[in-house]
Write a protein that holds these residues in place. Structure first.
Motif, PDB file in Angstrom:
ATOM      1  N   PRO A  54      22.647 -24.522  20.328  1.00  0.00           N
ATOM      2  CA  PRO A  54      23.468 -25.115  21.392  1.00  0.00           C
ATOM      3  C   PRO A  54      22.595 -25.865  22.401  1.00  0.00           C
ATOM      4  O   PRO A  54      21.532 -25.386  22.803  1.00  0.00           O
ATOM      5  CB  PRO A  54      24.142 -23.899  22.040  1.00  0.00           C
ATOM      6  N   LEU A  79      26.899 -38.262  19.191  1.00  0.00           N
ATOM      7  CA  LEU A  79      27.803 -37.268  19.784  1.00  0.00           C
ATOM      8  C   LEU A  79      28.785 -37.949  20.721  1.00  0.00           C
ATOM      9  O   LEU A  79      28.407 -38.835  21.502  1.00  0.00           O
ATOM     10  CB  LEU A  79      26.989 -36.227  20.556  1.00  0.00           C
ATOM     11  N   LEU A  81      31.622 -36.837  23.623  1.00  0.00           N
ATOM     12  CA  LEU A  81      32.257 -35.824  24.465  1.00  0.00           C
ATOM     13  C   LEU A  81      33.479 -36.435  25.135  1.00  0.00           C
ATOM     14  O   LEU A  81      33.425 -37.578  25.601  1.00  0.00           O
ATOM     15  CB  LEU A  81      31.299 -35.330  25.552  1.00  0.00           C
ATOM     16  N   ALA A  91      34.023 -32.010  21.636  1.00  0.00           N
ATOM     17  CA  ALA A  91      32.740 -32.548  21.177  1.00  0.00           C
ATOM     18  C   ALA A  91      32.893 -32.968  19.724  1.00  0.00           C
ATOM     19  O   ALA A  91      33.288 -32.155  18.883  1.00  0.00           O
ATOM     20  CB  ALA A  91      31.638 -31.505  21.319  1.00  0.00           C
ATOM     21  N   ARG A 149      34.509 -32.190  14.299  1.00  0.00           N
ATOM     22  CA  ARG A 149      34.408 -31.472  15.575  1.00  0.00           C
ATOM     23  C   ARG A 149      33.159 -30.575  15.591  1.00  0.00           C
ATOM     24  O   ARG A 149      32.862 -29.895  14.618  1.00  0.00           O
ATOM     25  CB  ARG A 149      35.665 -30.630  15.783  1.00  0.00           C
ATOM     26  N   PHE A 150      32.468 -30.593  16.717  1.00  0.00           N
ATOM     27  CA  PHE A 150      31.328 -29.708  16.935  1.00  0.00           C
ATOM     28  C   PHE A 150      31.749 -28.531  17.812  1.00  0.00           C
ATOM     29  O   PHE A 150      32.634 -28.669  18.671  1.00  0.00           O
ATOM     30  CB  PHE A 150      30.190 -30.440  17.647  1.00  0.00           C
ATOM     31  N   VAL A 152      31.812 -26.360  20.985  1.00  0.00           N
ATOM     32  CA  VAL A 152      31.591 -26.774  22.373  1.00  0.00           C
ATOM     33  C   VAL A 152      31.949 -25.617  23.294  1.00  0.00           C
ATOM     34  O   VAL A 152      32.805 -24.779  22.956  1.00  0.00           O
ATOM     35  CB  VAL A 152      32.409 -28.045  22.702  1.00  0.00           C
ATOM     36  N   TYR A 153      31.302 -25.578  24.442  1.00  0.00           N
ATOM     37  CA  TYR A 153      31.492 -24.470  25.392  1.00  0.00           C
ATOM     38  C   TYR A 153      31.235 -25.001  26.795  1.00  0.00           C
ATOM     39  O   TYR A 153      30.234 -25.691  27.033  1.00  0.00           O
ATOM     40  CB  TYR A 153      30.506 -23.351  25.055  1.00  0.00           C
ATOM     41  N   GLU A 154      32.126 -24.695  27.724  1.00  0.00           N
ATOM     42  CA  GLU A 154      31.957 -25.121  29.113  1.00  0.00           C
ATOM     43  C   GLU A 154      32.004 -23.896  30.015  1.00  0.00           C
ATOM     44  O   GLU A 154      32.941 -23.108  29.952  1.00  0.00           O
ATOM     45  CB  GLU A 154      33.045 -26.113  29.512  1.00  0.00           C
ATOM     46  N   TRP A 160      27.983 -27.239  26.877  1.00  0.00           N
ATOM     47  CA  TRP A 160      27.087 -27.078  25.726  1.00  0.00           C
ATOM     48  C   TRP A 160      27.796 -27.522  24.452  1.00  0.00           C
ATOM     49  O   TRP A 160      29.027 -27.382  24.330  1.00  0.00           O
ATOM     50  CB  TRP A 160      26.684 -25.616  25.549  1.00  0.00           C
ATOM     51  N   ALA A 161      27.042 -28.030  23.496  1.00  0.00           N
ATOM     52  CA  ALA A 161      27.573 -28.348  22.167  1.00  0.00           C
ATOM     53  C   ALA A 161      26.495 -28.034  21.135  1.00  0.00           C
ATOM     54  O   ALA A 161      25.291 -28.117  21.426  1.00  0.00           O
ATOM     55  CB  ALA A 161      27.996 -29.809  22.062  1.00  0.00           C
ATOM     56  N   THR A 162      26.931 -27.684  19.940  1.00  0.00           N
ATOM     57  CA  THR A 162      26.022 -27.430  18.816  1.00  0.00           C
ATOM     58  C   THR A 162      26.221 -28.538  17.796  1.00  0.00           C
ATOM     59  O   THR A 162      27.348 -28.755  17.327  1.00  0.00           O
ATOM     60  CB  THR A 162      26.309 -26.063  18.165  1.00  0.00           C
TER      61      THR A 162
END
Length: 409
Positions: A54, A79, A81, A91, A149-150, A152-154, A160-162
């Motif tokens: 991430p 990428l 967003l 993401a 789709r990747f 993703v976390y907020e 964050w994205a992986t």
């Protein structure tokens, strides 16, 4: 993790400062000089770290409104967003499912994105809603042709994205509770004042500097001053680290005046938040966050570092975020002056030195570099780089599940 964790860290720093001590690593660590110059190792790190772990890809305030989007390339991965209608972040792989053409460039606001090659249209949630000249193209299942789709976390005003659509590594586990502590900055609701991108040396050479207070009164004697502190204690959360000066004093900025406060004489509940988050907070493998005061209010510089195309290249985007948008002409001028000062420090001192260092290391005549007992942050960073570069996907999950469990205990 809680407010009490910040208090405990601050009290530890105060105790060491009062005793004129610091926490030391067990021994000096030696790192092969080739770890900075080996092109094969560099490519492996890009694959195993930057395209698998991430990454903090944007502060939330860069995408404040529904429809906002940002496109960027990270180690060859395009990428995209987007801030979606419900306020969440998406993401995606920035490639049209027709021929792979990137949908957008830069930043903007759009609820729909039209590919500039053949006119296929996507909503900003990644769904394909229009195929140009469908009667000529032929029947397709649009639901199966959504943007890739990747994960993703907020959290805490950061995104964050992986860059692996098949990753099963939980981003919250990867952060080991560190995301909760980062919430103390209060970035939710902050504003993005300015940003720029600077070229730098090898990514590990550049990142070493963010984990090192030892160099401050030497390299930065003309900017920070020769009497600046050079000690740092380190607090680790998995591979993520906070470093801060052991001292019983802190500086509280009030308007145009700096107030020196003795923390040994202050109750826990009276310690200001800006004191609790002082120092440098790093998010492995590529983020540094440091607080500053400019434009009449609290601010922070978030430095986002990525490897470049070649082993000796990197680039860093500096985001200057502020608690509130500066209103007066004087405050805007003051904020720009603070941000411009930080550019000089990084570009003309840190990165200029890093580039010279890398050029010298490429001679191959120095076999190893040293990290002293007072440079534990750099030691820990390089240990994690080696460990995670060589870990399998399954081992990654086990490593961070264990780290997350340990952090919660």
């Amino acid at each position: 993790m809680s407010h009490q964790d910040l208090i405990n860290m601050t009290r530890s720093l105060v105790e060491h400062g009062a005793a004129d001590t610091m926490e030391y690593a067990d021994d000096i660590v030696r790192i092969p000089a080739s770890s900075y110059t080996d092109p094969e190792m560099f490519e492996r790190e890009k694959k195993q770290i930057f395209r698998r772990l991430p990454l903090m890809v944007a502060p939330s305030c860069e995408l404040p409104e529904p429809g906002d989007y940002k496109a960027l390339d990270i180690c060859g991965v395009p990428l995209l967003l987007t801030r979606q209608k419900d306020g969440s972040v998406g993401a995606f792989l920035n490639m049209c499912k027709h021929r792979g053409n990137p949908l957008v460039e830069g930043t903007g606001n759009a609820t729909r994105m039209v590919c500039g090659y053949h006119g296929w249209t996507y909503k900003n949630d990644g769904s394909l809603v229009g195929v140009a000249s469908p009667q000529d193209f032929g029947a397709v299942d649009k639901a199966s042709l959504c943007l890739t789709r990747f994960p993703v976390y907020e959290k805490s005003g950061l995104i964050w994205a992986t860059l692996d659509p098949d990753s099963t590594l939980d981003i919250a586990d990867y952060l080991c509770g560190y995301d909760e502590l980062l919430g103390a900055f209060g970035f939710d609701g902050w504003t993005l004042f300015a940003q720029r991108t600077l070229p730098g040396p090898n990514w590990k050479t550049a990142y070493d500097g963010y984990l090192d207070f030892y160099h401050l009164p030497v390299l930065h004697k003309d900017t920070f001053g020769a009497d600046f502190y050079n000690r740092a204690n380190y607090f680790s959360f998995g591979p993520h680290q906070r470093l801060s000066t052991p001292s019983k004093y802190a500086i509280k900025v009030q308007g145009e005046d700096d107030q020196k406060i003795d923390l040994t004489q202050m109750a826990d509940e009276d310690i200001p938040y800006e004191v609790l988050v002082q120092g440098v907070w790093t998010i492995f493998p590529h983020i540094s966050i440091a607080s500053f005061y400019g434009g009449g209010q609290r601010g922070a510089m978030i430095s986002q570092l990525f490897p470049g195309d070649e082993v000796g290249e990197s680039y860093t985007t500096q985001y200057y975020v502020m608690e509130n948008k500066p209103e007066t002409e004087a405050d805007v001028k003051s904020a720009h002056e603070q941000f411009d000062f930080l550019e000089i420090v990084v570009r003309d001192e840190d990165y200029k030195t890093g580039k010279r260092q890398h050029e010298a290391l490429q001679s191959g005549l120095l076999k190893e570099v040293l990290f002293g007992r007072n440079e534990r942050g750099g030691q820990v960073f390089h240990q994690w780089v080696e460990r995670l570069t060589n870990a399998s996907d399954d081992e990654l999950k086990d490593i961070f599940a264990a780290e997350c469990k340990q952090a919660a205990e």
